[in-house]
Design a protein around this motif. Sequence first.
Motif, PDB file in Angstrom:
ATOM      1  N   UNK A  60       0.855  -1.181   0.000  1.00 54.57           N
ATOM      2  CA  UNK A  60       0.000   0.000   0.000  1.00 54.57           C
ATOM      3  C   UNK A  60       0.885   1.221   0.000  1.00 54.57           C
ATOM      4  N   UNK A  61       0.715   2.075   0.991  1.00 55.44           N
ATOM      5  CA  UNK A  61       1.596   3.227   1.025  1.00 55.44           C
ATOM      6  C   UNK A  61       1.224   4.246   2.059  1.00 55.44           C
ATOM      7  N   UNK A  62       2.186   5.140   2.298  1.00 53.01           N
ATOM      8  CA  UNK A  62       1.992   6.282   3.179  1.00 53.01           C
ATOM      9  C   UNK A  62       0.794   7.112   2.724  1.00 53.01           C
ATOM     10  N   UNK A  63       0.586   7.155   1.406  1.00 49.09           N
ATOM     11  CA  UNK A  63      -0.464   7.994   0.821  1.00 49.09           C
ATOM     12  C   UNK A  63      -1.857   7.589   1.293  1.00 49.09           C
TER      13      UNK A  63
ATOM     14  N   UNK B 268       2.072   4.135  -8.852  1.00 53.19           N
ATOM     15  CA  UNK B 268       3.490   4.099  -9.160  1.00 53.19           C
ATOM     16  C   UNK B 268       4.139   2.739  -9.005  1.00 53.19           C
ATOM     17  N   UNK B 269       3.319   1.669  -8.989  1.00 60.43           N
ATOM     18  CA  UNK B 269       3.844   0.297  -8.938  1.00 60.43           C
ATOM     19  C   UNK B 269       3.400  -0.466 -10.172  1.00 60.43           C
ATOM     20  N   UNK B 270       4.194  -1.485 -10.541  1.00 61.55           N
ATOM     21  CA  UNK B 270       3.742  -2.455 -11.543  1.00 61.55           C
ATOM     22  C   UNK B 270       3.007  -3.573 -10.821  1.00 61.55           C
ATOM     23  N   UNK B 271       1.861  -3.958 -11.348  1.00 60.17           N
ATOM     24  CA  UNK B 271       1.077  -5.030 -10.746  1.00 60.17           C
ATOM     25  C   UNK B 271       0.492  -5.917 -11.837  1.00 60.17           C
ATOM     26  N   UNK B 272       0.400  -7.207 -11.541  1.00 62.25           N
ATOM     27  CA  UNK B 272      -0.356  -8.140 -12.373  1.00 62.25           C
ATOM     28  C   UNK B 272      -1.529  -8.636 -11.542  1.00 62.25           C
ATOM     29  N   UNK B 273      -2.737  -8.404 -12.014  1.00 61.32           N
ATOM     30  CA  UNK B 273      -3.942  -8.867 -11.322  1.00 61.32           C
ATOM     31  C   UNK B 273      -4.496 -10.062 -12.094  1.00 61.32           C
TER      32      UNK B 273
ATOM     33  N   UNK C 216      -5.488  24.917  -3.435  1.00 64.72           N
ATOM     34  CA  UNK C 216      -6.302  24.591  -4.612  1.00 64.72           C
ATOM     35  C   UNK C 216      -6.190  23.115  -5.024  1.00 64.72           C
ATOM     36  N   UNK C 217      -5.430  22.341  -4.243  1.00 65.65           N
ATOM     37  CA  UNK C 217      -5.327  20.898  -4.518  1.00 65.65           C
ATOM     38  C   UNK C 217      -4.475  20.542  -5.717  1.00 65.65           C
ATOM     39  N   UNK C 218      -3.717  21.495  -6.244  1.00 72.43           N
ATOM     40  CA  UNK C 218      -2.950  21.227  -7.461  1.00 72.43           C
ATOM     41  C   UNK C 218      -1.868  20.167  -7.245  1.00 72.43           C
ATOM     42  N   UNK C 219      -1.098  20.307  -6.145  1.00 71.49           N
ATOM     43  CA  UNK C 219      -0.025  19.332  -5.892  1.00 71.49           C
ATOM     44  C   UNK C 219      -0.595  17.929  -5.678  1.00 71.49           C
ATOM     45  N   UNK C 220      -1.728  17.881  -5.009  1.00 71.34           N
ATOM     46  CA  UNK C 220      -2.378  16.592  -4.745  1.00 71.34           C
ATOM     47  C   UNK C 220      -2.806  15.930  -6.054  1.00 71.34           C
ATOM     48  N   UNK C 221      -3.440  16.705  -6.928  1.00 73.24           N
ATOM     49  CA  UNK C 221      -3.885  16.148  -8.211  1.00 73.24           C
ATOM     50  C   UNK C 221      -2.693  15.692  -9.046  1.00 73.24           C
ATOM     51  N   UNK C 222      -1.638  16.500  -9.063  1.00 73.12           N
ATOM     52  CA  UNK C 222      -0.462  16.141  -9.861  1.00 73.12           C
ATOM     53  C   UNK C 222       0.194  14.860  -9.346  1.00 73.12           C
ATOM     54  N   UNK C 223       0.134  14.642  -8.042  1.00 70.73           N
ATOM     55  CA  UNK C 223       0.804  13.478  -7.456  1.00 70.73           C
ATOM     56  C   UNK C 223       0.148  12.166  -7.849  1.00 70.73           C
ATOM     57  N   UNK C 224      -1.176  12.144  -7.996  1.00 68.85           N
ATOM     58  CA  UNK C 224      -1.874  10.870  -8.183  1.00 68.85           C
ATOM     59  C   UNK C 224      -2.764  10.795  -9.424  1.00 68.85           C
ATOM     60  N   UNK C 225      -3.217  11.932  -9.924  1.00 68.14           N
ATOM     61  CA  UNK C 225      -4.266  11.898 -10.951  1.00 68.14           C
ATOM     62  C   UNK C 225      -3.848  12.508 -12.290  1.00 68.14           C
ATOM     63  N   UNK C 226      -2.537  12.744 -12.471  1.00 70.70           N
ATOM     64  CA  UNK C 226      -2.110  13.426 -13.692  1.00 70.70           C
ATOM     65  C   UNK C 226      -2.024  12.495 -14.894  1.00 70.70           C
TER      66      UNK C 226
END
Length: 639
Positions: free
Chosen positions: A403-406, A488-493, A469-479
Amino acid sequence: MGTVLWEPPADVRTTSRIGGFLSWLERERGLSFADYPALWEWSVTDLAGFWGAVWDHFGVVAHDPPTAVLTEAVMPGARWFPGATLNYAENVLRMPGRDPEDVVVHAYSQSREPVRLTGRELREEVRRVRAGLRARGVGRGDRVAAYAPNIPETYVLMLAVASLGAIFSSCAPEFGARSVIDRWSQIEPSVLVATDGYRYGDKAIDRSAEIDAIAAAVPSIEHVIRIGYLHEGGDWSGLTGDDPLAFEPVPFDHPLYVLYSSGTTGLPKPIVHGHGGILLEHLKILALHHDLGPDDRFLWFTTTGWMMWNYLASGPAVGAAVVLFDGNPAWPDLNTLWDLVDTAGITYLGTSAPFLMACRKAGLTPRKRLRGIGSTGAPLPPEGFRWVYEAVGPDVQLTSLSGGTDVCTGFVGGSPLLPVRAGVIACRALGARVEAFDPSGKPVTGELGELVITAPMPSMPVGFWNDPDGRRYREAYFDVYPGAWRHGDWITVEADGSCVITGRSDATLNRGGVRLGTAEFYAVVESLPEVADSLVVHLDKPGDPNGELILFVVTADGAELDEDLRGRIARELRAALSPRHVPDLLHRVRAVPRTLSGKKLEVPVKRILTGTPVAVAAAAGALVNPESLTEFALLRQDR
């Protein structure tokens, strides 16, 4: 896929907490699910139904009830449990299923004798410290910082801060002053609580100078309270008053604590987590996935600078007693944590994949009666799974989670309802809609893809500090994929919901268009007794679709990177993985650069090798061993 190493007992539905949840859903909601995949599917499609059920099933203590569960299932911007007011600390200190005289905190360290707190004593300590903070002007929304290890005082402080509706933030005392200042200058705490030092194995480490430097560099700090830990003294006991224990009712998304990204490049991101989201997520994962309850003593080896400390801290919310350990888990040898299982009566031991692999490499056979073992921090290879069942015991349920700190949790992990298979993460967690995306943003099954979360979770951050304005947050996860969280991980489901994570997607090895994960590299190379550690990077080469694959190894004591070892590394990689995995260059280095939480730094090394100055490629204060980067810079010069 993967040899079955453990299977759920036949009576799992009547003996496990997730079984109790299934019975409750049938009785209270008229919902029945044949198996875990069916339950998971419901949990990620009927978000309001699932998270509302978690709230009701665990009897969340609220001051005002919510008017809804979820107003709109969008990311970012989902609003959970509007109208509700509650307090995280109140729900933790309820300690369901525990008698007030039960010991709920067992603390062990290499600095002092063991400390134990009953439920009554823990509540009284929180009351006392809360009163002392109030006397120093701390109230709702104020920040309190802890520069202290995993000891009862830090735990009490976090709960006291939360009870006031103030905001907590901790850095482990092994963090250097610069990296602490980088974090706390952003959130401007008014109170700093710090230990005078700590002991790591047989080394005493004084932190007086660092405390002074932090207090001088962060002007918002009005009060410095010192805990005598390495030496006698300090004024922690003076943090007191006569106020009764009370809990400030705060909105569901009111900030609880600030965690930080590793800060290897640029300032660490201050990730704000909320009272309600953390509470609900931890109730769910600790009870329904780890099966923790009032009969358990729960230890996760962690420092206060890693999100697993916050994860451990929620144990009493599901009735589990917590076991805190401060010190070097490999001193005097790797048996230290295993011996603590007997000393402290631990039933659930959480640790990291590198620790388990180190125990395997050392030939340990600890043979312990544990209900569960948790592994995180890096992918656990199949041989790590097999070692647990051969060397620890056949009846333990091993959960590899990621998972992650996020999100301050694992979004893929295990379940008491599912078997354990070597090298495989058993499932996607309830309420976590994890998928693998191809480069065009389409979900794929059975093939490598970007790990994304395509439905909101309550423990996603409230936001980043000072990001109005949430810009840094959006850039971190939703860009990359609008409306979907890219982790930011590779996964095989796989089709059955099980998954394998193969490393960071930003550290991709791309050979001739084939993406290779780093985790499988390390599992093969580090299985050789002559290799103590390793790091692999891929560099693009103009006109060459394969690029250049460079493997760095740290040799074990007495071993040399001679032609024989080079040849064996190449043969092992070719046989276990593929010819594409054979490196073009093999270099010996003194150390692999790692973050303070132990993660390898492939991306900064890659940047250094392509010409980025060391000071720009990685922030020294975020590394355990910043001097290790010098070798890579010298190699860049030679090349």
